[in-house]
Design a protein around this motif. Structure first.
Motif, PDB file in Angstrom:
ATOM      1  N   HIS A 180      -9.779  55.056 -42.297  1.00 30.93           N
ATOM      2  CA  HIS A 180      -8.450  55.007 -42.912  1.00 30.93           C
ATOM      3  C   HIS A 180      -7.432  55.779 -42.078  1.00 30.93           C
ATOM      4  O   HIS A 180      -6.288  55.373 -41.936  1.00 30.93           O
ATOM      5  CB  HIS A 180      -8.491  55.553 -44.339  1.00 30.93           C
ATOM      6  N   ARG A 181      -7.903  56.908 -41.525  1.00 28.54           N
ATOM      7  CA  ARG A 181      -7.008  57.724 -40.697  1.00 28.54           C
ATOM      8  C   ARG A 181      -6.655  56.967 -39.406  1.00 28.54           C
ATOM      9  O   ARG A 181      -5.496  56.918 -39.011  1.00 28.54           O
ATOM     10  CB  ARG A 181      -7.703  59.054 -40.370  1.00 28.54           C
ATOM     11  N   ILE A 182      -7.676  56.354 -38.822  1.00 34.23           N
ATOM     12  CA  ILE A 182      -7.450  55.623 -37.564  1.00 34.23           C
ATOM     13  C   ILE A 182      -6.539  54.415 -37.794  1.00 34.23           C
ATOM     14  O   ILE A 182      -5.652  54.124 -37.000  1.00 34.23           O
ATOM     15  CB  ILE A 182      -8.797  55.187 -36.932  1.00 34.23           C
ATOM     16  N   GLU A 183      -6.730  53.742 -38.934  1.00 30.67           N
ATOM     17  CA  GLU A 183      -5.940  52.534 -39.205  1.00 30.67           C
ATOM     18  C   GLU A 183      -4.457  52.845 -39.396  1.00 30.67           C
ATOM     19  O   GLU A 183      -3.615  51.975 -39.243  1.00 30.67           O
ATOM     20  CB  GLU A 183      -6.518  51.798 -40.419  1.00 30.67           C
ATOM     21  N   ARG A 184      -4.176  54.111 -39.722  1.00 29.05           N
ATOM     22  CA  ARG A 184      -2.768  54.494 -39.905  1.00 29.05           C
ATOM     23  C   ARG A 184      -2.032  54.687 -38.576  1.00 29.05           C
ATOM     24  O   ARG A 184      -0.814  54.717 -38.543  1.00 29.05           O
ATOM     25  CB  ARG A 184      -2.667  55.774 -40.751  1.00 29.05           C
ATOM     26  N   PHE A 185      -2.785  54.817 -37.464  1.00 27.35           N
ATOM     27  CA  PHE A 185      -2.118  54.960 -36.164  1.00 27.35           C
ATOM     28  C   PHE A 185      -1.366  53.678 -35.851  1.00 27.35           C
ATOM     29  O   PHE A 185      -1.884  52.578 -35.999  1.00 27.35           O
ATOM     30  CB  PHE A 185      -3.133  55.203 -35.039  1.00 27.35           C
ATOM     31  N   ILE A 186      -0.123  53.837 -35.397  1.00 26.52           N
ATOM     32  CA  ILE A 186       0.663  52.659 -35.040  1.00 26.52           C
ATOM     33  C   ILE A 186       0.323  52.245 -33.612  1.00 26.52           C
ATOM     34  O   ILE A 186       0.173  51.069 -33.301  1.00 26.52           O
ATOM     35  CB  ILE A 186       2.185  52.979 -35.169  1.00 26.52           C
TER      36      ILE A 186
ATOM     37  N   LYS B  14     -13.058  45.409 -34.730  1.00 29.95           N
ATOM     38  CA  LYS B  14     -14.500  45.448 -34.974  1.00 29.95           C
ATOM     39  C   LYS B  14     -15.011  46.889 -34.866  1.00 29.95           C
ATOM     40  O   LYS B  14     -15.814  47.346 -35.686  1.00 29.95           O
ATOM     41  CB  LYS B  14     -15.194  44.556 -33.935  1.00 29.95           C
ATOM     42  N   LEU B  15     -14.451  47.587 -33.877  1.00 32.42           N
ATOM     43  CA  LEU B  15     -14.828  48.985 -33.648  1.00 32.42           C
ATOM     44  C   LEU B  15     -14.428  49.844 -34.859  1.00 32.42           C
ATOM     45  O   LEU B  15     -15.225  50.637 -35.376  1.00 32.42           O
ATOM     46  CB  LEU B  15     -14.094  49.471 -32.389  1.00 32.42           C
ATOM     47  N   CYS B  16     -13.192  49.642 -35.318  1.00 37.83           N
ATOM     48  CA  CYS B  16     -12.695  50.422 -36.476  1.00 37.83           C
ATOM     49  C   CYS B  16     -13.571  50.167 -37.701  1.00 37.83           C
ATOM     50  O   CYS B  16     -13.856  51.083 -38.477  1.00 37.83           O
ATOM     51  CB  CYS B  16     -11.255  50.038 -36.813  1.00 37.83           C
ATOM     52  N   LEU B  17     -13.982  48.901 -37.857  1.00 38.29           N
ATOM     53  CA  LEU B  17     -14.786  48.547 -39.035  1.00 38.29           C
ATOM     54  C   LEU B  17     -16.152  49.230 -39.045  1.00 38.29           C
ATOM     55  O   LEU B  17     -16.759  49.412 -40.095  1.00 38.29           O
ATOM     56  CB  LEU B  17     -14.991  47.034 -39.088  1.00 38.29           C
ATOM     57  N   SER B  18     -16.606  49.605 -37.837  1.00 36.76           N
ATOM     58  CA  SER B  18     -17.936  50.220 -37.753  1.00 36.76           C
ATOM     59  C   SER B  18     -17.896  51.726 -37.998  1.00 36.76           C
ATOM     60  O   SER B  18     -18.906  52.412 -37.899  1.00 36.76           O
ATOM     61  CB  SER B  18     -18.555  49.930 -36.390  1.00 36.76           C
TER      62      SER B  18
ATOM     63  N   LEU C  19      -7.571  53.483 -30.287  1.00 37.73           N
ATOM     64  CA  LEU C  19      -8.713  53.327 -29.383  1.00 37.73           C
ATOM     65  C   LEU C  19      -9.336  54.686 -29.060  1.00 37.73           C
ATOM     66  O   LEU C  19     -10.556  54.865 -29.148  1.00 37.73           O
ATOM     67  CB  LEU C  19      -8.250  52.609 -28.109  1.00 37.73           C
ATOM     68  N   ARG C  20      -8.486  55.671 -28.719  1.00 36.34           N
ATOM     69  CA  ARG C  20      -9.000  57.005 -28.362  1.00 36.34           C
ATOM     70  C   ARG C  20      -9.780  57.624 -29.513  1.00 36.34           C
ATOM     71  O   ARG C  20     -10.871  58.157 -29.331  1.00 36.34           O
ATOM     72  CB  ARG C  20      -7.840  57.937 -27.970  1.00 36.34           C
ATOM     73  N   ALA C  21      -9.210  57.526 -30.721  1.00 31.09           N
ATOM     74  CA  ALA C  21      -9.884  58.135 -31.882  1.00 31.09           C
ATOM     75  C   ALA C  21     -11.199  57.408 -32.181  1.00 31.09           C
ATOM     76  O   ALA C  21     -12.208  58.036 -32.512  1.00 31.09           O
ATOM     77  CB  ALA C  21      -8.961  58.109 -33.096  1.00 31.09           C
ATOM     78  N   SER C  22     -11.195  56.079 -32.042  1.00 30.78           N
ATOM     79  CA  SER C  22     -12.417  55.304 -32.297  1.00 30.78           C
ATOM     80  C   SER C  22     -13.488  55.631 -31.267  1.00 30.78           C
ATOM     81  O   SER C  22     -14.661  55.807 -31.598  1.00 30.78           O
ATOM     82  CB  SER C  22     -12.143  53.797 -32.245  1.00 30.78           C
ATOM     83  N   ILE C  23     -13.086  55.726 -30.002  1.00 33.87           N
ATOM     84  CA  ILE C  23     -14.055  56.047 -28.941  1.00 33.87           C
ATOM     85  C   ILE C  23     -14.636  57.450 -29.173  1.00 33.87           C
ATOM     86  O   ILE C  23     -15.840  57.662 -29.033  1.00 33.87           O
ATOM     87  CB  ILE C  23     -13.395  55.936 -27.532  1.00 33.87           C
TER      88      ILE C  23
END
Ligand code: COA
Ligand code: MG
Length: 241
Positions: free
Chosen positions: A29-35, A18-22, A41-45
């Motif tokens: 796209h960059r965050i979603e590539r993290f495995i 939900k956080l990524c979607l916001s 979480l860190r990048a989203s925060i």
């Protein structure tokens, strides 16, 4: 200058999605590539922290916040040259410094590494000598201080990795202030080291005259909840000051 820190705690996959979607699409796209979930979480925060700060400090609506990047990847807020920020994350912390002049921040979790080899290979002779002349039980800490100071400088000038690590030295001047020296000349940057937590070192570099001593601790849950509220257009961010 204001310095913010968020202590990271795990959240469930659903909430993280939900956080990524916001987050706006390029960064998402960059965050979603993290495995690794923690990297995500860190990048989203980091992203929602800086957005929340901008919304509160500059009164800009979320959808109008546009970030650009310099040629070395340093993010900036488009259209607001007097609003400068920098983010760093390591293990359980996301930190952010905001200032009217260029700023750099770096946080690193202290790990038992072969610091002498690394310092010998990557730091200047002056920095290496400074570390090894310390009492042996504090050398690792001193190594991390130099590391975060160097990186905060590289991030302040915005060139990141493209600045050769041996092209400048961080050191104490005769007044015990931390300074950067390039070609035997002191530069106008100022620094501060923070003991944010036992196992971490954090450094800030600024072109302003003063760096605040104060760290604004932002609670992760408050940050996320307030951001979601805001994202739905209901409420304004109210970080824990
Ligand atoms: N200048 C300043 N900030 C930058 C930047 C640049 N050129 N490029 C990216 N950043 C910002 C971004 O906000 C990034 O966060 P994001 O990826 O979530 O958007 C943030 O810095 C990352 O900082 P940090 O958490 O401290 O990451 P890092 O330590 O892994 O990398 C960089 C720092 C980004 C500047 C990296 O490119 C670099 O050059 N690292 C040098 C590391 C090094 O040599 N250390 C040796 C000890 S001195
Ligand atoms: Mg770093």
């Amino acid at each position: 200058m204001k310095i913010y820190a968020v202590k990271i705690s795990d959240i469930n996959e659903e909430e993280l999605d939900k956080l990524c979607l916001s987050i706006d699409s390029e960064k998402r796209h960059r965050i979603e590539r993290f495995i690794n979930k923690k990297d995500k979480l860190r990048a989203s925060i980091g992203e929602i922290l800086i957005r929340s700060i901008i919304i509160r400090e500059l009164n800009i609506e979320n959808e109008y916040i546009k970030f650009g990047k310099n040629q070395y990847g340093k993010p900036y807020l488009q259209g607001y040259p007097d609003f400068n920020f920098n983010i760093s994350h390591s293990e359980d912390f996301v930190v952010c410094a905001v200032d009217s002049k260029p700023v750099g921040i770096d946080i690193e979790a202290v790990k038992r590494i072969e610091y002498k080899d690394i310092a010998k290979n990557f730091f200047t002779e002056r920095e290496f000598n400074y570390i090894v002349k310390q009492k042996s039980d504090i050398q690792l800490n001193k190594f991390y201080e130099i590391w975060t100071l160097k990186e905060s400088y590289m991030k302040c000038i915005g060139k990141g990795f493209s600045t050769p690590l041996k092209s400048f030295s961080v050191c104490m001047d005769k007044y015990e202030d931390i300074r950067v020296i390039i070609d035997k000349q002191y530069e106008n940057y100022i620094f501060k080291i923070f003991d944010i937590s036992m196992d971490y070192k954090m450094a800030v570099c600024s072109l302003n005259r003063e760096i605040s001593d104060n760290i604004i601790i932002v609670d992760q849950n408050n940050l996320i909840n307030n951001y979601f509220d805001l994202f739905q257009g209901d409420e304004v961010y109210n970080g824990n000051q």
